[in-house]
Scaffold this motif. Structure first.
Motif, PDB file in Angstrom:
ATOM      1  N   VAL A   1      -6.878  -0.362   2.923  1.00 33.86           N
ATOM      2  CA  VAL A   1      -6.615  -0.766   1.533  1.00 33.86           C
ATOM      3  C   VAL A   1      -6.078  -2.200   1.476  1.00 33.86           C
ATOM      4  O   VAL A   1      -6.525  -3.019   0.660  1.00 33.86           O
TER       5      VAL A   1
ATOM      6  N   VAL B   1       0.862  -1.180   0.000  1.00 39.78           N
ATOM      7  CA  VAL B   1       0.000   0.000   0.000  1.00 39.78           C
ATOM      8  C   VAL B   1       0.900   1.232   0.000  1.00 39.78           C
ATOM      9  O   VAL B   1       1.920   1.259   0.706  1.00 39.78           O
TER      10      VAL B   1
ATOM     11  N   PRO C   1     -10.150  -4.768  14.959  1.00 39.15           N
ATOM     12  CA  PRO C   1     -10.659  -3.851  13.925  1.00 39.15           C
ATOM     13  C   PRO C   1     -10.340  -4.340  12.510  1.00 39.15           C
ATOM     14  O   PRO C   1     -11.202  -4.327  11.628  1.00 39.15           O
TER      15      PRO C   1
HETATM   16  C1  LIG Z   1       1.457  -3.966   5.930  1.00 45.60           C
HETATM   17  C2  LIG Z   1       0.601  -3.140   4.961  1.00 45.60           C
HETATM   18  C3  LIG Z   1       0.362  -3.960   3.718  1.00 45.60           C
HETATM   19  C4  LIG Z   1      -0.728  -2.805   5.649  1.00 45.60           C
HETATM   20  O1  LIG Z   1      -1.504  -2.045   4.718  1.00 45.60           O
HETATM   21  P1  LIG Z   1      -2.689  -1.053   5.180  1.00 45.60           P
HETATM   22  O2  LIG Z   1      -3.459  -0.665   3.989  1.00 45.60           O
HETATM   23  O3  LIG Z   1      -2.123   0.008   6.029  1.00 45.60           O
HETATM   24  O4  LIG Z   1      -3.562  -2.042   6.059  1.00 45.60           O
HETATM   25  P2  LIG Z   1      -5.042  -1.745   6.582  1.00 45.60           P
HETATM   26  O5  LIG Z   1      -5.302  -0.291   6.589  1.00 45.60           O
HETATM   27  O6  LIG Z   1      -5.977  -2.624   5.837  1.00 45.60           O
HETATM   28  O7  LIG Z   1      -4.921  -2.272   8.063  1.00 45.60           O
HETATM   29  C5  LIG Z   1      -3.827  -1.772   8.861  1.00 45.60           C
HETATM   30  C6  LIG Z   1      -4.329  -1.175  10.134  1.00 45.60           C
HETATM   31  O8  LIG Z   1      -5.077  -0.009   9.881  1.00 45.60           O
HETATM   32  C7  LIG Z   1      -6.289  -0.099  10.608  1.00 45.60           C
HETATM   33  N1  LIG Z   1      -7.283   0.595   9.832  1.00 45.60           N
HETATM   34  C8  LIG Z   1      -7.760   0.255   8.645  1.00 45.60           C
HETATM   35  N2  LIG Z   1      -8.678   1.148   8.258  1.00 45.60           N
HETATM   36  C9  LIG Z   1      -8.746   2.079   9.234  1.00 45.60           C
HETATM   37  C10 LIG Z   1      -9.488   3.269   9.440  1.00 45.60           C
HETATM   38  N3  LIG Z   1     -10.377   3.709   8.542  1.00 45.60           N
HETATM   39  N4  LIG Z   1      -9.267   3.968  10.543  1.00 45.60           N
HETATM   40  C11 LIG Z   1      -8.391   3.555  11.464  1.00 45.60           C
HETATM   41  N5  LIG Z   1      -7.664   2.443  11.333  1.00 45.60           N
HETATM   42  C12 LIG Z   1      -7.846   1.730  10.230  1.00 45.60           C
HETATM   43  C13 LIG Z   1      -6.585  -1.559  10.720  1.00 45.60           C
HETATM   44  O9  LIG Z   1      -7.413  -1.848  11.830  1.00 45.60           O
HETATM   45  C14 LIG Z   1      -5.208  -2.099  10.910  1.00 45.60           C
HETATM   46  O10 LIG Z   1      -4.824  -1.967  12.244  1.00 45.60           O
HETATM   47  P3  LIG Z   1      -3.958  -3.121  12.956  1.00 45.60           P
HETATM   48  O11 LIG Z   1      -2.902  -3.573  11.984  1.00 45.60           O
HETATM   49  O12 LIG Z   1      -3.423  -2.423  14.141  1.00 45.60           O
HETATM   50  O13 LIG Z   1      -4.951  -4.189  13.262  1.00 45.60           O
HETATM   51  C15 LIG Z   1       1.304  -1.810   4.607  1.00 45.60           C
HETATM   52  O14 LIG Z   1       1.813  -1.237   5.771  1.00 45.60           O
HETATM   53  C16 LIG Z   1       2.411  -1.926   3.551  1.00 45.60           C
HETATM   54  O15 LIG Z   1       2.156  -1.869   2.360  1.00 45.60           O
HETATM   55  N6  LIG Z   1       3.674  -2.075   4.003  1.00 45.60           N
HETATM   56  C17 LIG Z   1       4.805  -2.165   3.056  1.00 45.60           C
HETATM   57  C18 LIG Z   1       4.830  -3.478   2.283  1.00 45.60           C
HETATM   58  C19 LIG Z   1       4.695  -4.672   3.174  1.00 45.60           C
HETATM   59  O16 LIG Z   1       5.228  -4.718   4.262  1.00 45.60           O
HETATM   60  N7  LIG Z   1       3.956  -5.690   2.734  1.00 45.60           N
HETATM   61  C20 LIG Z   1       3.724  -6.889   3.523  1.00 45.60           C
HETATM   62  C21 LIG Z   1       4.640  -7.974   3.145  1.00 45.60           C
HETATM   63  S1  LIG Z   1       4.160  -8.737   1.621  1.00 45.60           S
END
Ligand SMILES: CC(C)(COP(=O)(O)OP(=O)(O)OC[C@H]1O[C@@H](n2cnc3c(N)ncnc32)[C@H](O)[C@@H]1OP(=O)(O)O)[C@@H](O)C(=O)NCCC(=O)NCCS
Length: 207
Positions: A125, A116, A190
């Motif tokens: 996302v 993301v 969540p």
């Molecule tokens: C790890 C990764 C994929 C997570 O992506 P992201 O889109 O931030 O994930 P989400 O938003 O779906 O969920 C992440 C957190 O945000 C929270 N969240 C999602 N929507 C939210 C909202 N509207 N308001 C508040 N929090 C929210 C979720 O509850 C989750 O919290 P938690 O992890 O503490 O349970 C991202 O950080 C990333 O791309 N990192 C770099 C690449 C990587 O590490 N990839 C993984 C290895 S393949």
């Protein structure tokens, strides 16, 4: 298997119009070989940290042709790759992308990866992309999605755990497995509630 999945692929929508939880309308769609520039732009715009966490590469902003081929040339039932983008955003519209590759040794298992864009993290996302690939994989007879993460990638580790993946340490990476047929394994976090909601929302159009 290929003929059956060609039929399944024809049943999977080529575009999903959904909303993020903050109300932003976004579009999800599969990436195709015509998306080389889109993927190259997204790769360039990632932070070095996010690029390293997903692609395990420390140097350079230019994605190689071999990686583009690998990302974009695969087909169901071995490979799927989807992006989520904001059609109203100026400049690069992509928010993130995720893919799976089916294991050559175990056709019931596929390796899952997601990225993301830095400014769009925490908006649900990755969870949206996981739910889409979960349903695509399930339709293709895959039972387990497996994610590999570096042990220091605490954000990914937490997200995988909080969406119900069972984790173990293989001596080098953290290995997380989502069991696609076991919705009871999705916890009441969540992120877990977000995933369960997305699966309920998208199942009627994807399954
Ligand atoms: C790890 C990764 C994929 C997570 O992506 P992201 O889109 O931030 O994930 P989400 O938003 O779906 O969920 C992440 C957190 O945000 C929270 N969240 C999602 N929507 C939210 C909202 N509207 N308001 C508040 N929090 C929210 C979720 O509850 C989750 O919290 P938690 O992890 O503490 O349970 C991202 O950080 C990333 O791309 N990192 C770099 C690449 C990587 O590490 N990839 C993984 C290895 S393949």
């Amino acid at each position: 298997m290929r003929r059956r999945c060609a039929w399944i692929a024809a049943m999977i929508p080529e575009r999903l119009d959904v909303h993020l939880h903050d109300g932003t309308p976004v579009v999800a769609r599969p990436l195709t070989p015509a998306d080389r520039d889109y993927v190259a732009d997204g790769y360039r715009l990632l932070s070095p940290e996010a690029r390293y966490q997903r692609f395990w590469v420390r140097q350079g902003e230019i994605i190689g042709d071999a990686m583009l081929d690998r990302l974009l040339s695969g087909r169901l039932p071995e490979h799927a790759i989807w992006t989520v983008f904001d059609p109203t955003r100026e400049g690069f519209p992509g928010l993130g992308a995720a893919s799976f590759w089916r294991s050559e040794n175990d056709p019931l298992e596929a390796e899952f990866s997601v990225t993301v864009m830095d400014a769009d993290q925490g908006r649900g996302v990755a969870t949206l992309l996981l739910s889409i690939l979960w349903l695509v994989a399930f339709r293709c007879g895959i039972e387990t999605l497996t994610g590999y993460t570096m042990p220091e990638n605490s954000r990914a580790l937490r997200w995988m755990r909080d969406t119900g993946a069972a984790g173990e340490w293989d001596g080098y990476n953290a290995v997380f497995r989502w069991t696609l047929g076991d919705l009871n394994a999705i916890p009441a976090t969540p992120a877990g509630a977000d995933l369960a909601g997305r699966l309920a929302e998208l199942s009627p159009v994807m399954l």
